[in-house]
Design an enzyme around this catalytic site. Structure first.
Site, PDB file in Angstrom:
ATOM      1  CG  ASN B 387      -1.998   1.059   1.133  1.00  0.00           C
ATOM      2  OD1 ASN B 387      -1.856   2.034   0.394  1.00  0.00           O
ATOM      3  ND2 ASN B 387      -3.063   0.915   1.892  1.00  0.00           N
ATOM      4  CG  ASP B 388       1.595   3.203   3.656  1.00  0.00           C
ATOM      5  OD1 ASP B 388       0.534   3.709   3.243  1.00  0.00           O
ATOM      6  OD2 ASP B 388       1.767   2.838   4.827  1.00  0.00           O
ATOM      7  CB  VAL B 389       5.994   0.511  -0.835  1.00  0.00           C
ATOM      8  CG1 VAL B 389       6.548   0.353   0.563  1.00  0.00           C
ATOM      9  CG2 VAL B 389       5.197  -0.686  -1.269  1.00  0.00           C
ATOM     10  CB  ALA B 428       1.593   5.913   6.167  1.00  0.00           C
TER      11      ALA B 428
END
Lengths: 121, 461
Positions: B387-389, B428
């Site tokens: 997700n965040d990456v 995050a």
């Protein structure tokens, strides 16, 4: 060789002996410096090698280096070998159990992982 | 055996360790490197035992048998997905072993007025070892998902940590200053340090785990090196510092990959975006969902596919299903590669091990810098549990809490398929505009089931 020359030589020898003695008595302090030197140089070697290890092998690197840090086992053996009070040997034995687990488990699980990378490649 | 011979043998062990680590620089030589390392360790143990002529074997044999049995059990039964936990646990054992060795040695030498350098080394060894032990146990419990451990944050936590650290240092100083009571102060210092380890790690969770594990790895090495200073033993010093350096490098790599400083990971937290960040409902207004059949149709006509795995793949145990899909695509002349972010998963290299377990050749696993320029020529990207990456806000929105973090630029591909159970945010806690992008389709499903369904659809179609 006359007597005065001999005396000078003998005096010289005595001073030399003193110098050696003095050198040996200060070697305690120098010894720590020597150990520190080894430590710092080893850190540099570590940095040089580890930065070349590809990210794909970072997990085996961690488990493998973990096994290497089980080198405390040598320290544990040295304390358990000491002919000392029972409590000391109990601590030594506990350290042996923990460190052996680290060493054996670490190397084996690293092998298991690396074998997977080898299989196709 | 004379002391000189023993030291020479230790030197051989050191050289073998270094060659062993060098072997790890390539997957082809890595197995041999690891074997060299274990051989070196065996030599070290045998030489150490031969150093003493008469001693009581009982306790040593008992200790080594128990340790080896437990080590074997753990190494052979552990699931590859649970590797982060195992490494955390081993780190902890190493730390505790150092605590015991330093403590025992202090008891041996306490009546012989030991050198101040030995006292300092003992204090350092006990302090680092104790922090490593409890820190690792907490990390283990969190990774294992044990219920009683939660991410605990409370007011004054940093103050408490600082207090514990100062108390630990004070006792360390007292060991040095009052050698007569060194043993008492040593165990007091250990007790305080055990507490410090708990409170340092208890508030860190989720995606920050790779940093913590790498750091604890480094500590376990430094603890061994400090024990080397206690025993004035070069072997322990070198081996420990190699591991210390290794852990530090990995820590550094992880921090760079998250664009955060180590202090920020350990003591800070991700701030919710201040006004600039968009509301989740707003961001996700135009999310399009898709089905396995539709994805299969896209894959059939694709020439290049990239799969981006994340922690979600580990949770869903989807690596074998991914591998089957990858094999099918390769058989049908579709170029397939894997884009792996340095902090994907819960430890450095976590994804690589899982994919290797599923027989995917390591040549197909690409690092972020290598894969990023290729996304524009990629037909389909499958984001699996990451997700965040892959959040483009890291590049586009300067107010985003993850702003500046290097990402996999999957949004540049022609089509992005995101396999995810729901639209819930990643670690995050920020919405991901990628999910609502024009070229993105959401496949709401369990990771493993989604892979199986897509493969079945491909075979039928």
């Amino acid at each position: 060789m006359n007597l005065s020359q001999f005396l000078i030589l003998a005096e010289g020898a005595q001073t030399a002996e003193e110098v050696v003695k003095e050198a040996m008595s200060t070697s305690g302090g120098n010894h720590l410096i020597l150990l520190l030197t080894v430590f710092v140089l080893a850190v540099f070697i570590g940095f040089e090698i580890i930065t070349k290890i590809p990210p794909t092998l970072h997990t085996p690197l961690m488990s493998g280096s973990n096994a290497i840090s089980g080198i405390t086992l040598v320290g544990a053996l040295l304390t358990a070998l000491a002919n000392e009070p029972f409590l000391v040997r109990i601590f030594g034995t506990l350290a042996i159990i923990l460190a052996t687990m680290n060493v054996v488990g670490g190397f084996l699980v690293t092998h298991r992982m690396l074998d997977m990378f080898k299989r196709k490649g | 055996m004379s002391a000189t011979w023993i030291d020479l043998c230790y030197l051989v062990v050191i050289v073998l360790f270094i060659f062993g680590l060098k072997g790890l620089t390539h997957p082809r030589t890595a197995v041999r490197g690891n074997k060299l390392g274990s051989l070196a360790m065996l030599l070290a143990v045998v030489v150490t035992l031969m150093a003493t002529e008469q001693f009581d074997w009982t306790l040593i044999v008992i200790g080594m048998v128990i340790g080896a049995a437990a080590g074997c059990y753990l190494a052979f039964t552990i699931e590859m997905t649970a590797m982060p936990q195992l490494v955390a646990l081993f780190n902890g054992f190493g730390g505790l072993a150092s605590v015991f060795v330093a403590g025992a040695y202090l008891m041996i030498v306490s009546d012989q007025s030991p050198d101040s350098s030995v006292l300092i080394a003992t204090a350092v060894s006990g302090l680092i070892g104790a922090v490593t032990f409890t820190g690792s146990i907490i990390a283990f419990a969190k990774l294992q998902g044990l219920k009683f451990i939660k991410d605990i944050r409370f007011g004054g936590q940093q103050l408490l940590n600082l207090g514990l650290l100062l108390a630990g240092l004070l006792f360390a100083f007292l060991i040095y200053q009052q050698p007569a009571h060194a043993i008492l102060y040593y165990w007091l210092m250990v007790a305080v340090s055990l507490g410090l380890g708990v409170f340092l790690v208890i508030s860190i969770g989720g995606a920050d785990m790779p940093v913590v594990i790498a750091l604890l790895n480094s500590y376990s090495g430094l603890a061994a090196a400090a024990t080397g200073f206690v025993l004035e033993n070069n072997l322990l010093i070198v081996a420990g510092s190699l591991v210390g350096a290794s852990g530090l490098i990995l820590t550094q790599i992880m921090c760079v990959a998250m664009n955060r400083s180590l202090t920020n990971v350990l003591f800070g937290k991700l701030q919710p975006s201040g006004g600039g960040g968009a509301d989740a409902d707003e961001v996700y207004a135009n999310v399009k969902s898709t089905s396995a059949d539709e994805v299969a149709m896209m894959l059939e006509v694709a020439s290049r596919v990239v799969i981006v795995p994340g922690y979600g793949m580990a949770v869903a145990q989807a690596q074998h299903a991914v591998s089957d899909l990858s094999d099918y695509l390769t058989e049908h002349d579709i170029n397939i590669e894997f884009g792996i972010h340095p902090v994907a998963g819960r430890m450095p290299g976590h994804m690589n091990v899982l994919l290797a377990e599923a027989d995917i050749p390591y040549e197909q696993l690409k690092e972020m810098d290598v894969i990023n320029p290729t996304f524009e020529q990629t037909d389909v990207v499958i984001v699996l549990g990451a997700n965040d990456v892959v959040n483009p806000d890291a590049q586009n929105d300067p107010n985003s809490p993850i702003s500046g973090m290097p990402i996999l630029e999957v949004h540049k591909a022609r089509t992005v398929v995101v396999v995810k159970r729901s639209l819930s945010p990643g670690f995050a806690g920020v919405p991901n505009p990628l999910f609502a992008a024009d070229n993105t389709l959401m496949l709401f499903a369990d990771g493993r089931e989604a892979m199986v369904d897509i493969l079945n659809a491909l075979r039928e179609g």
